[in-house]
Design an enzyme around this catalytic site. Structure first.
Site, PDB file in Angstrom:
ATOM      1  CG  ASP A  60      43.518  38.235  36.030  1.00 31.18           C
ATOM      2  OD1 ASP A  60      42.228  38.039  36.290  1.00 31.18           O
ATOM      3  OD2 ASP A  60      44.556  37.574  36.579  1.00 31.18           O
ATOM      4  CG  ASP A  62      40.151  35.044  34.381  1.00 32.65           C
ATOM      5  OD1 ASP A  62      41.166  34.699  34.210  1.00 32.65           O
ATOM      6  OD2 ASP A  62      39.857  35.386  35.575  1.00 32.65           O
ATOM      7  CG  ASP A 143      35.297  30.950  43.330  1.00 32.64           C
ATOM      8  OD1 ASP A 143      34.575  31.774  42.607  1.00 32.64           O
ATOM      9  OD2 ASP A 143      36.471  31.179  43.680  1.00 32.64           O
TER      10      ASP A 143
HETATM   11  P1  ATP Z   1      41.349  37.883  40.680  1.00 29.99           P
HETATM   12  O1  ATP Z   1      41.704  37.811  39.104  1.00 29.99           O
HETATM   13  O2  ATP Z   1      40.842  39.505  40.793  1.00 29.99           O
HETATM   14  O3  ATP Z   1      42.084  37.540  41.624  1.00 29.99           O
HETATM   15  P2  ATP Z   1      39.260  36.233  40.046  1.00 29.99           P
HETATM   16  O4  ATP Z   1      37.685  35.982  40.624  1.00 29.99           O
HETATM   17  O5  ATP Z   1      39.122  36.413  38.565  1.00 29.99           O
HETATM   18  O6  ATP Z   1      40.047  37.236  40.845  1.00 29.99           O
HETATM   19  P3  ATP Z   1      40.901  33.926  39.020  1.00 29.99           P
HETATM   20  O7  ATP Z   1      41.604  33.270  40.121  1.00 29.99           O
HETATM   21  O8  ATP Z   1      41.381  35.061  38.112  1.00 29.99           O
HETATM   22  O9  ATP Z   1      39.993  34.876  40.395  1.00 29.99           O
HETATM   23  O10 ATP Z   1      39.744  32.881  38.687  1.00 29.99           O
HETATM   24  C1  ATP Z   1      39.104  33.373  37.671  1.00 29.99           C
HETATM   25  C2  ATP Z   1      37.491  32.723  37.843  1.00 29.99           C
HETATM   26  O11 ATP Z   1      37.474  31.216  37.989  1.00 29.99           O
HETATM   27  C3  ATP Z   1      36.928  32.963  39.462  1.00 29.99           C
HETATM   28  O12 ATP Z   1      36.049  34.107  39.162  1.00 29.99           O
HETATM   29  C4  ATP Z   1      35.959  31.849  39.386  1.00 29.99           C
HETATM   30  O13 ATP Z   1      34.814  32.047  38.880  1.00 29.99           O
HETATM   31  C5  ATP Z   1      36.633  30.641  38.946  1.00 29.99           C
HETATM   32  N1  ATP Z   1      37.630  29.825  39.909  1.00 29.99           N
HETATM   33  C6  ATP Z   1      38.840  30.110  40.135  1.00 29.99           C
HETATM   34  N2  ATP Z   1      39.436  29.339  41.144  1.00 29.99           N
HETATM   35  C7  ATP Z   1      38.322  28.725  41.623  1.00 29.99           C
HETATM   36  C8  ATP Z   1      38.084  27.557  42.442  1.00 29.99           C
HETATM   37  N3  ATP Z   1      39.045  27.114  43.368  1.00 29.99           N
HETATM   38  N4  ATP Z   1      37.036  26.829  42.371  1.00 29.99           N
HETATM   39  C9  ATP Z   1      35.949  27.389  41.588  1.00 29.99           C
HETATM   40  N5  ATP Z   1      36.171  28.273  40.875  1.00 29.99           N
HETATM   41  C10 ATP Z   1      37.216  29.060  40.892  1.00 29.99           C
HETATM   42 MG    MG Z   2      40.858  36.887  37.424  1.00 35.36          MG
END
Ligand code: ATP
Ligand code: MG
Length: 449
Positions: A60, A62, A143
């Protein structure tokens, strides 16, 4: 951990990186451009940037912006504000949702000018985190370093405040800041570390890795609904088997599925692990082939061993077979709900898959034909096939059903004739019962055609 004065980011101008607009979904581009045209800062961030730089397809997109959630809401008719812990705007385009988050500061102290508060529990967990901040601050509160890269729509440059590009190149998952503090703030980061390691095939940086085996208990504080969401991401993201191995390796699995972990560690045979490993591998294979998978099937496998143990114990205590199965299912589900949620839309079909297992052992008379028309027959049969890979009796039964399914109507009628001889007299009720539930091994499989 954080710099007291903002650092200049490493700026990679457009000609020097591989992330191109053609790879970004039109919906995400539309949001980025509209924010930019309205005078706000707008960047792609997180998995979208990480995966595109790695040449992978993002799950996705963000977006991070300096527009406040209410301002985002005003710009998009198709936006809605969600979240308590994090206030976010979701902008919806058909089935695609673009998540738009306002830059946040990591602050653990109380207030910013707007009266927004970072609420923290005594154990350091962040309960609500709506202190808005600059893009630099936003990078530092994320994170992992590789999740904190920004793609700026103003000039198409990639911005790196935390050394994410170096880690991305080195294949390293590294928490930003002090790992102990970051895990305490949000223990789900441990599961995220495992998930990204499995998905990307990356290593955990030693300091990020070290606390995991002794920090699993922190997950007890996380609401079951959030853990359920994380479990789905871990096991339905295409790398279920690797995620499972890593979760067990870091002693985290037992905090998600304690009853299953007990079975895995107590049982001498490899059976429960094999069944689960096969289910996870086949989930990965199905997803890779573009086929659907149902979480009910996954949970049926995850909780099968605890169910089987309890079910057989109740039977041995004299409870009737199907009543024992029902009671065992109730107990296993009840116990699991304390750790992960399990919505009824998943637990009901999961129970049906379980209930199908003893019914699949009744292979004489009209019952097999009747069972074929059961709406859950296919899932029940598929589950039997997986059990078969680890259990000889189930394998025999699976062979029977596979042969049976290959027959035409006449063949099926012949195959389900009652056996010529009645079972030997003199067996105790409980021995007969035990035999029936193990599988109907006294039935003759139809000849292979
Ligand atoms: P994917 O969507 O492929 O699972 P993602 O890295 O995009 O991976 P998301 O859950 O969509 O993960 O979160 C988007 C972004 O928000 C992350 O890349 C990170 O920068 C931040 N983020 C998400 N969850 C946390 C958390 N628990 N603590 C700190 N930052 C977070
Ligand atoms: Mg994501």
């Amino acid at each position: 951990m954080e710099p007291s004065t903002p650092l200049q980011p490493l700026i990679i101008p457009r000609p020097e990186h591989t992330l191109s607009r053609a790879q970004i979904s039109p919906a995400a581009l539309k949001v980025l451009y509209r924010l930019h045209e309205a005078g706000y800062r707008a960047c792609l961030v997180g998995g979208g940037v990480r995966d595109l730089l790695l040449g992978r397809e993002p799950k996705d997109f963000d977006i991070a912006t300096d527009a406040r959630p209410e301002q985002v809401h005003k710009l998009f008719r198709n936006a809605r504000l969600i979240g308590r812990r994090f206030r976010l705007a979701h902008v919806q385009f058909g089935a695609e949702i673009i998540e738009v988050a306002t830059f946040r500061a990591h602050g653990t102290d109380s207030e910013d000018g707007d009266g927004a508060v970072v609420e923290q529990a005594e154990d350091g967990r962040i309960l609500s985190d709506n202190v808005y901040g600059s893009i630099e601050e936003d990078a530092w509160r994320r994170d992992f370093t590789l999740n904190a890269l920004y793609y700026d729509i103003a000039n198409f440059a990639v911005l790196d405040y935390v050394g994410g590009l170096t880690d991305l190149r080195a294949g390293l998952i590294r928490l930003i800041g002090d790992p102990l503090q970051r895990y305490r703030e949000d223990p789900v980061r441990m599961l995220r570390a495992v998930r990204f390691a499995a998905k990307l095939g990356f290593r955990l940086d030693p300091a990020t890795e070290a606390p995991l085996p002794r920090f699993g208990h922190l997950l007890e504080k996380i609401p079951p609904a959030r853990l359920f969401e994380e479990v789905l991401k871990l096991f339905l993201g295409g790398c279920a088997l690797q995620s499972f191995e890593l979760l067990r390796h870091y002693r985290l699995f037992g905090w998600l599925f304690p009853a299953t972990e007990r079975c895995l560690s107590h049982q001498q045979q490899h059976y429960p692990k094999t069944l689960l490993a096969r289910t996870l591998a086949s989930t990965d294979e199905r997803l890779a082939a573009g086929l659907s998978t149902h979480p009910a099937f996954l949970f049926a496998a995850l909780l099968w061993e605890p169910l089987r143990e309890r079910w057989h114990r109740l039977e041995d205590e004299g409870m009737d077979g199907s009543e024992a199965l029902q009671a065992a299912a109730d107990a296993v589900i009840q116990a699991q709900l304390r750790h992960t949620a399990l919505p009824r839309r998943y637990s009901l079909p999961m129970r049906e898959i379980w209930e199908m297992q003893p019914r699949l052992a009744a292979i004489t008379g009209k019952r097999p034909l009747r069972l074929l028309s059961h709406p859950r027959f296919r899932a029940g049969y598929d589950f039997l096939l997986l059990r078969a890979e680890a259990d000889e009796q189930a394998a025999e039964l699976a062979r029977w059903w596979t042969g049976f399914l290959a027959l035409d109507d006449t063949g099926r009628a012949i195959a389900t004739q009652p056996p010529a001889k009645a079972p030997a007299a003199g067996k105790s009720k409980s021995r007969r019962r035990r035999k029936a539930r193990a599988s109907a091994t006294d039935a003759t499989p139809p000849a292979e055609s």
